[in-house]
Design a protein around this motif. Structure first.
Motif, mmCIF file in Angstrom:
data_model
loop_
_atom_site.group_PDB
_atom_site.id
_atom_site.type_symbol
_atom_site.label_atom_id
_atom_site.label_comp_id
_atom_site.label_asym_id
_atom_site.label_seq_id
_atom_site.Cartn_x
_atom_site.Cartn_y
_atom_site.Cartn_z
ATOM 1 N N ARG A 19 77.883 49.484 62.016
ATOM 2 C CA ARG A 19 79.165 49.562 61.327
ATOM 3 C C ARG A 19 79.313 48.341 60.431
ATOM 4 N N THR A 20 80.332 48.371 59.599
ATOM 5 C CA THR A 20 80.583 47.262 58.688
ATOM 6 C C THR A 20 81.921 46.621 59.009
ATOM 7 N N PRO A 46 78.474 42.778 66.067
ATOM 8 C CA PRO A 46 77.412 42.529 67.055
ATOM 9 C C PRO A 46 76.096 43.178 66.645
ATOM 10 N N GLU A 47 75.014 42.501 66.904
ATOM 11 C CA GLU A 47 73.693 43.012 66.548
ATOM 12 C C GLU A 47 73.454 44.353 67.230
ATOM 13 N N ASP A 59 78.281 56.837 44.487
ATOM 14 C CA ASP A 59 79.087 55.622 44.492
ATOM 15 C C ASP A 59 78.404 54.513 45.288
ATOM 16 N N TYR A 60 78.691 53.294 44.890
ATOM 17 C CA TYR A 60 78.188 52.118 45.594
ATOM 18 C C TYR A 60 79.259 51.618 46.544
ATOM 19 N N LEU A 61 78.927 51.572 47.826
ATOM 20 C CA LEU A 61 79.798 50.969 48.829
ATOM 21 C C LEU A 61 79.254 49.589 49.164
ATOM 22 N N PRO A 62 80.114 48.586 49.276
ATOM 23 C CA PRO A 62 79.611 47.244 49.583
ATOM 24 C C PRO A 62 78.885 47.239 50.921
ATOM 25 N N PRO A 63 77.705 46.629 50.990
ATOM 26 C CA PRO A 63 76.943 46.618 52.245
ATOM 27 C C PRO A 63 77.608 45.736 53.296
ATOM 28 N N PHE A 109 83.243 51.718 58.800
ATOM 29 C CA PHE A 109 84.092 50.649 59.333
ATOM 30 C C PHE A 109 84.645 51.041 60.703
ATOM 31 N N SER A 110 85.062 52.293 60.821
ATOM 32 C CA SER A 110 85.621 52.789 62.083
ATOM 33 C C SER A 110 84.983 54.133 62.410
#
Length: 639
Positions: free
Chosen positions: A116-117, A111-112, A177-181, A221-222
């Motif tokens: 979070r991802t 939701p806008e 580190d690169y975390l996926p956006p 994510f959480s």
């Protein structure tokens, strides 16, 4: 026991699990640390449309724990881990496809307004492999070319090493580190950042590194479950920081990751001169650069001015893309749909619509030709580019490289002078010998007397002196200083026999490979050094060219140096000197590298034709053989 030590112990249980029990051991370890709202277990994913993933040994999800294989709703899935006992190219490709499929399953959009991802992290876990780590990274790079970047696996765990992606901003070292956006985050506005694949020698801390990476992802994510999870930074305590950079990617205007073009790599890219922004009173306010970036560009600013405020002068062209990243030193825009012409017009508008003055940096680069060949020449690729690439691994701070660069510049300058002189000697002799043999400048009269109408002795003597002086400067002064800078003493190489033998005996105790190499070096270098000393002291001079009648024609006999024809002597000596410069420099640099990092030699047939470097950085446990210095008789270009 610290958090890191606790995770380390859990990781050891995973690494010692039987092949058929790796998945269960991994899930048991994960469930100790991933929080109350998440669980890890084997099964498959089901999306909103009923599409399913392949079976995975480990799925990290927010559904309650279940006995037996699970069917996790796609919205609940934070990560998938595909497990292998032994990683092969075929099951690597299978894992890549399986993870790409899992990442492509439909999820409910976030939701806008929520920070979070909903992205699924993808990890390949293998207990062991017979593959070289470089073979794995090359295969991943090949598969990446065929796959949208949102579907790429995020991490490959192989025994005691990890391959993943890291973030690097222009003009800065790797920052993390690169975390996926989040889904769609880069679709309309992508950061101007390099995403580089890296190999990490994680050793016993491999599970720590993987868990730390997963926890960082779970934090977005959480986010409401953070208190129940250990801090990812504490988990990574003790993880070796070493990373070997491999392939580079950058975002385009669509938000997709694409390979960085080869011409923009550090070894061949010269960034454009900046423009200076000053107040009406001449006070420096900022330096601004235009950086080509995939199918767009980025703006780099150093100074007091806020870049966000200046981007509005681009007008509608950058609406929705005018975000800025603050660097350690400076600011950089996101990727913008602008050209260099747009950039020039933008600078004009800044000046016309404000009280600021814009002008080009009055300083300038000096682009000087070093030789008649480019990076595709083995001499340029190895003596210049290759050694300096290795230097970068030791002297990571560019401001502290002068202690190496100054003596190495002396070495390469002397070596290039040696090369020029060797070429002149060969040309002088070959031209003269040809003209004598053809009869153009040499005749035999009726009385059998030989008449030669050209004398090259003075020119040959002058060039031999130049050659010997330059070669001695390179070897005795330059390379001795390089070795000293890198913690090695080779001064005994140039001393009398007794001192040399004592030096070799001492070196054999600490560096037997180098000791054996220097013993062989003494054999070819001593005649050169003696010739130079004898010339300087007036006890030797290059003999004159000899001429004799043979079968009715005149034949020229080449003067000798140390028992060899002059052109053969300089060719041989220059070739040995090139090998010595490259090999001693590389050996000493390798000794200064972290214990988990080494050098490996690229087979001659596998070298990139554009820049045929001989060595590359590798992990000690990556499967590639470590290069060790050893004398060889093959020529420089054939080694």
């Amino acid at each position: 026991m610290t958090v890191s030590e606790d995770v380390l112990a859990a990781g050891q249980q995973v690494s010692t699990a039987a092949p058929e029990a790796i998945g269960d051991a991994l899930n048991a370890a994960l469930n100790r640390f991933i929080g109350n709202r998440l669980t890890a277990g084997g099964g498959q994913i089901v999306d909103l449309a009923g599409a399913t993933s392949d079976q995975f040994a480990s799925i990290v999800h927010t559904n309650p724990a279940a006995n037996g294989p699970i069917q996790a709703p796609s919205d609940s899935v934070a990560a998938v881990i595909d497990v292998h006992d032994d990683l092969t190219l075929e099951n690597l490709r299978q894992s890549y496809r399986r993870i790409a499929n899992a990442k492509s399953l439909t999820k409910t959009p976030v939701p806008e307004g929520e920070t979070r991802t909903n992205v699924t992290l993808g990890v390949v876990w293998a207990a062991q492999t017979a593959l070289l780590l470089e073979a794995i990274t090359d295969e991943i790079a090949s598969l990446n070319q065929q796959t949208a970047s949102t579907l790429w696996p995020d991490m490959i765990v192989v025994g005691t090493a990890i391959i993943n992606y890291a973030v690097q901003f222009p003009s800065e070292p790797i920052s993390g580190d690169y975390l996926p956006p989040a889904e769609g985050a880069t679709a309309t506005s992508a950061p101007a950042v390099y995403i580089v694949s890296v190999m990490r020698p994680t050793g016993a801390f491999t599970f720590n590194k993987m868990l730390s990476y997963l926890l960082a992802h779970l934090g977005v994510f959480s986010p409401g479950d953070d208190a129940a999870r250990p801090n990812f930074a504490e988990v990574s305590e003790g993880v070796p920081p070493t990373a070997v950079t491999l392939h580079g990617y950058q975002y385009n205007l669509r938000g997709d990751l694409v390979p960085v073009p080869r011409q923009f790599y550090n070894d061949r890219y010269l960034s454009p001169r900046p423009f200076l922004v000053e107040s009406e009173h001449g006070e420096p306010l900022a330096a601004i650069q235009y950086l080509p970036w995939a199918d767009g560009a980025a703006i780099l600013l150093h100074g007091k001015l806020p870049l966000e405020g200046l981007l509005v002068f681009f007008g509608p062209k950058v609406v929705g893309r005018g975000r800025v990243i603050r660097l350690k030193e400076g600011q950089i825009s996101y990727v913008l749909p602008v050209t260099e012409v747009d950039f020039g017009a933008w600078l004009n508008r800044i000046q016309q619509q404000s009280n600021m003055i814009v002008k080009q940096d009055p300083g300038h680069f000096i682009v000087q030709k070093l030789a008649d060949e480019g990076a595709s020449s083995p001499y340029m690729a190895r003596i210049f580019i290759g050694v300096l690439h290795l230097r970068d691994q030791i002297y990571t701070d560019p401001t502290k490289r002068s202690s190496f660069d100054a003596p190495y510049d002396y070495v390469t300058s002397a070596l290039s002078s040696t090369r020029d002189s060797a070429r002149k000697i060969a040309a002088l002799w070959n031209d003269h010998q040809s003209k004598v043999a053809s009869g153009n400048i040499a005749k035999i009269d009726g009385g059998g007397n030989i008449h030669v109408q050209e004398n090259i002795d003075r020119d040959l003597r002058s060039e031999i002196e130049t050659f010997l002086n330059a070669a001695t400067r390179c070897l005795k002064t330059g390379m001795q200083n390089i070795a000293r800078e890198l913690g090695a003493n080779i001064g005994f190489l140039f001393q009398q026999k007794d001192s040399f033998e004592k030096g070799i005996a001492a070196l054999q105790a600490t560096d037997p490979d180098l000791a054996a190499y220097l013993q062989q070096t003494r054999i070819w270098s001593e005649p050169m050094l003696k010739s130079r000393i004898d010339l300087e002291h007036g006890t030797w001079v290059l003999p004159r060219t000899g001429y004799a009648a043979e079968n009715g024609a005149v034949k020229a006999t080449e003067p000798t140096v140390a028992g060899k024809p002059a052109s053969e002597f300089v060719d041989f000596t220059f070739d040995r000197l090139c090998c010595f410069v490259e090999e001693l420099s590389s050996h000493c640099l390798r000794r200064k590298m972290p214990g988990s990092v080494t050098l490996t030699e690229i087979p001659l047939a596998n070298r990139v034709s554009e820049v045929p470097e001989r060595f590359r950085i590798a992990l000690e446990n990556g499967g590639q053989p470590t290069w060790r210095i050893a004398f060889h008789e093959s020529r420089f270009e054939n080694t």
